[in-house]
Design an enzyme around this catalytic site. Structure first.
Site, PDB file in Angstrom:
ATOM      1  N   ILE A 174       0.857  -1.006   0.029  1.00  0.00           N
ATOM      2  CA  ILE A 174       0.071   0.144   0.160  1.00  0.00           C
ATOM      3  C   ILE A 174       0.823   1.170  -0.082  1.00  0.00           C
ATOM      4  CG2 ILE A 174      -1.879  -1.066   1.197  1.00  0.00           C
ATOM      5  CD1 ILE A 174      -1.240   0.605   3.454  1.00  0.00           C
ATOM      6  N   CYS A 175       0.547   2.156  -0.652  1.00  0.00           N
ATOM      7  CA  CYS A 175       1.268   3.405  -0.841  1.00  0.00           C
ATOM      8  C   CYS A 175       1.228   4.155   0.431  1.00  0.00           C
ATOM      9  CB  CYS A 175       0.799   4.304  -1.892  1.00  0.00           C
ATOM     10  SG  CYS A 175       1.620   5.989  -2.074  1.00  0.00           S
TER      11      CYS A 175
END
Length: 128
Positions: free
Chosen positions: A77-78
């Protein structure tokens, strides 16, 4: 073929994440390789372990974790998108002075470099 998926839709409210999970399962069932899934923008909500669907609803957050556990698919996930939306792991929570973490096990905070690397090493990148 080797695939990477990018998910930009939340766990609930749109069809994007659910469609991505179904696509991921179909890829694996057909013998393709799924290297990683990168969650970006609202897609980071798929990693929030505090998500609690009703008992008669599909638990998409835990389904992604199961995909990771059973198939070794990396779930990135960013980190920037996650922090903006209140999703964090223990290390970032401490660094940001937050009271706790809520990153679902199986997911890892990553930079956009993880997506770029996956795009370079895979045959296809599919966005949902």
């Amino acid at each position: 073929m080797r695939f990477t998926l990018m998910v930009t839709g939340p766990a609930y409210g749109t069809q994007q994440a659910s469609s991505a999970l179904q696509f991921a399962k179909a890829l694996l069932a057909e013998g393709h390789s799924l290297e990683s899934v990168f969650f970006y923008r609202e897609g980071v909500y798929n990693a929030n372990q505090f998500t609690s669907p009703a008992s008669d609803e599909f638990d998409l957050v835990r389904a992604w974790q199961q995909l990771h556990d059973e198939n070794g698919v990396a779930l990135h996930i960013c980190v920037a998108a996650a922090l903006r939306r209140g999703v964090t792991d223990e290390n970032e929570a401490r660094a940001q002075g937050l009271p706790g973490a809520n990153l679902q096990p199986g997911f890892q905070l990553s930079g956009l470099g993880a997506l770029a690397e996956a795009a370079l090493t895979c045959d296809r990148v599919v966005e949902f």
